[in-house]
Design a protein around this motif. Structure first.
Motif, PDB file in Angstrom:
ATOM      1  N   ASP A   1     -15.593   7.962   8.684  1.00  0.00           N
ATOM      2  CA  ASP A   1     -15.368   8.319   7.288  1.00  0.00           C
ATOM      3  C   ASP A   1     -16.311   9.448   6.890  1.00  0.00           C
ATOM      4  O   ASP A   1     -17.413   9.597   7.427  1.00  0.00           O
TER       5      ASP A   1
ATOM      6  N   ASN B   1     -14.695  -3.958  14.533  1.00  0.00           N
ATOM      7  CA  ASN B   1     -13.926  -5.180  14.314  1.00  0.00           C
ATOM      8  C   ASN B   1     -14.159  -6.171  15.450  1.00  0.00           C
ATOM      9  O   ASN B   1     -14.856  -5.877  16.408  1.00  0.00           O
TER      10      ASN B   1
ATOM     11  N   LYS C   1      -8.654   1.688  13.974  1.00  0.00           N
ATOM     12  CA  LYS C   1      -8.191   2.618  12.941  1.00  0.00           C
ATOM     13  C   LYS C   1      -6.934   3.343  13.425  1.00  0.00           C
ATOM     14  O   LYS C   1      -6.019   3.623  12.630  1.00  0.00           O
TER      15      LYS C   1
ATOM     16  N   GLU D   1     -10.962   5.860   3.559  1.00  0.00           N
ATOM     17  CA  GLU D   1     -10.902   4.600   2.820  1.00  0.00           C
ATOM     18  C   GLU D   1     -10.976   3.384   3.733  1.00  0.00           C
ATOM     19  O   GLU D   1     -11.241   2.277   3.269  1.00  0.00           O
ATOM     20  N   ILE D   2     -10.735   3.579   5.017  1.00  0.00           N
ATOM     21  CA  ILE D   2     -11.015   2.563   6.031  1.00  0.00           C
ATOM     22  C   ILE D   2     -12.295   3.029   6.721  1.00  0.00           C
ATOM     23  O   ILE D   2     -12.288   3.970   7.501  1.00  0.00           O
TER      24      ILE D   2
ATOM     25  N   LEU E   1      -6.392  -3.312   7.999  1.00  0.00           N
ATOM     26  CA  LEU E   1      -6.332  -3.013   6.567  1.00  0.00           C
ATOM     27  C   LEU E   1      -7.107  -4.036   5.763  1.00  0.00           C
ATOM     28  O   LEU E   1      -7.851  -3.687   4.838  1.00  0.00           O
ATOM     29  N   LYS E   2      -6.982  -5.296   6.115  1.00  0.00           N
ATOM     30  CA  LYS E   2      -7.710  -6.353   5.427  1.00  0.00           C
ATOM     31  C   LYS E   2      -9.211  -6.216   5.629  1.00  0.00           C
ATOM     32  O   LYS E   2      -9.996  -6.377   4.680  1.00  0.00           O
ATOM     33  N   ASP E   3      -9.642  -5.900   6.857  1.00  0.00           N
ATOM     34  CA  ASP E   3     -11.072  -5.707   7.133  1.00  0.00           C
ATOM     35  C   ASP E   3     -11.630  -4.550   6.298  1.00  0.00           C
ATOM     36  O   ASP E   3     -12.768  -4.605   5.836  1.00  0.00           O
ATOM     37  N   GLY E   4     -10.850  -3.486   6.169  1.00  0.00           N
ATOM     38  CA  GLY E   4     -11.313  -2.306   5.439  1.00  0.00           C
ATOM     39  C   GLY E   4     -12.225  -1.411   6.249  1.00  0.00           C
ATOM     40  O   GLY E   4     -12.822  -0.478   5.705  1.00  0.00           O
ATOM     41  N   TYR E   5     -12.325  -1.654   7.546  1.00  0.00           N
ATOM     42  CA  TYR E   5     -13.133  -0.821   8.434  1.00  0.00           C
ATOM     43  C   TYR E   5     -12.562  -0.896   9.843  1.00  0.00           C
ATOM     44  O   TYR E   5     -11.756  -1.774  10.166  1.00  0.00           O
TER      45      TYR E   5
ATOM     46  N   LEU F   1       0.833  -1.205   0.000  1.00  0.00           N
ATOM     47  CA  LEU F   1       0.000   0.000   0.000  1.00  0.00           C
ATOM     48  C   LEU F   1       0.868   1.256   0.000  1.00  0.00           C
ATOM     49  O   LEU F   1       0.629   2.189  -0.789  1.00  0.00           O
TER      50      LEU F   1
END
Length: 234
Positions: free
Chosen positions: A138, A52, A73, A46-47, A63-67, A21
């Motif tokens: 976000d 989680n 975060k 973007e996250i 990062l893999k979760d994206g949230y 990344l």
């Protein structure tokens, strides 16, 4: 200062997805101001805001979760900053659970602990420490929330927000502090060099049964509520 740049089990910035990344975005080639700004905006927008499995997951997992939420975060934010040579640390707190009302609803809210574990990231830039919390929500989610509550022109608490000026919160970093939940803080745990160190001494107080229910039911309901707000056609 070296310990504020070190990798840890949670700040696993050596992980291949994180390094890929950083290379793709060209963050190492930027000056320090733009390193912080670009990474901050990435983590904020973007996250996506979401919940989680646990506060202790490593940055590569976030990062893999994206949230993620404040703590997770923040872990990713710190890992990315350290990977490009920006010193940072974490400041631990608790916040009143009223801040989560709306994201948490019904039985999930009423069974949640009164004090929710919280943290923000502090970044050293140009010889000064900056308190950065405004990356938690976000922009898409926050904008929809502001439209849903357009009649609120002052303080607001709920849905993951606790600010004095709901329509104009300080969430953009241009060499300043940023906040989005700070008005809900009710206990200060102090500053730690890493989330690993913070979690050795403080973490969310929750029974084993409630922790199981959160991981397997509660967080999914909360994520569904957040997605519904973000997707709302206004």
């Amino acid at each position: 200062m070296d310990n504020l740049l070190q990798r840890t089990p949670m700040l696993d910035y050596h992980a291949a997805p994180i390094q890929t990344l950083i290379a793709q975005r060209g963050w190492k080639e930027l000056n320090d101001f733009h390193k912080i700004q670009k990474i901050y905006n990435f983590v904020r927008d973007e996250i996506l805001f979401g919940y989680n499995t646990d506060d202790s997951i490593p940055a590569s997992h976030v990062l893999k979760d994206g949230y993620g939420q404040c703590n997770t975060k923040g872990t990713l934010f710190m890992a990315l900053l350290r990977a490009v040579g920006i010193p940072c640390r974490v400041h631990g707190f608790t916040i009143d659970k009223r801040l989560q009302k709306g994201a948490m609803t019904g039985i999930v809210y009423w069974n949640a602990p009164r004090n929710i574990f919280h943290s923000w990231v502090e970044v050293l830039y140009d010889g000064k420490w900056y308190e950065l919390e405004g990356f938690i929500l976000d922009a898409q989610y926050l904008t929809k929330l502001q439209k849903l509550h357009s009649d609120c022109t002052g303080a607001f608490c709920g849905y993951g927000v606790a600010v004095a000026d709901f329509q104009h919160p300080s969430i953009n970093w241009n060499g300043n502090n940023t906040y989005i939940q700070s008005e809900g803080i009710n206990q200060d745990f102090g500053i730690y060099s890493s989330p690993d160190e913070l979690l050795k001494e403080h973490r969310q107080e929750m029974s084993a049964i409630k922790a199981f229910l959160y991981r397997n039911l509660g967080r999914h309901l909360m994520n569904r509520n957040v997605k519904s707000i973000r997707a709302n056609e206004i």
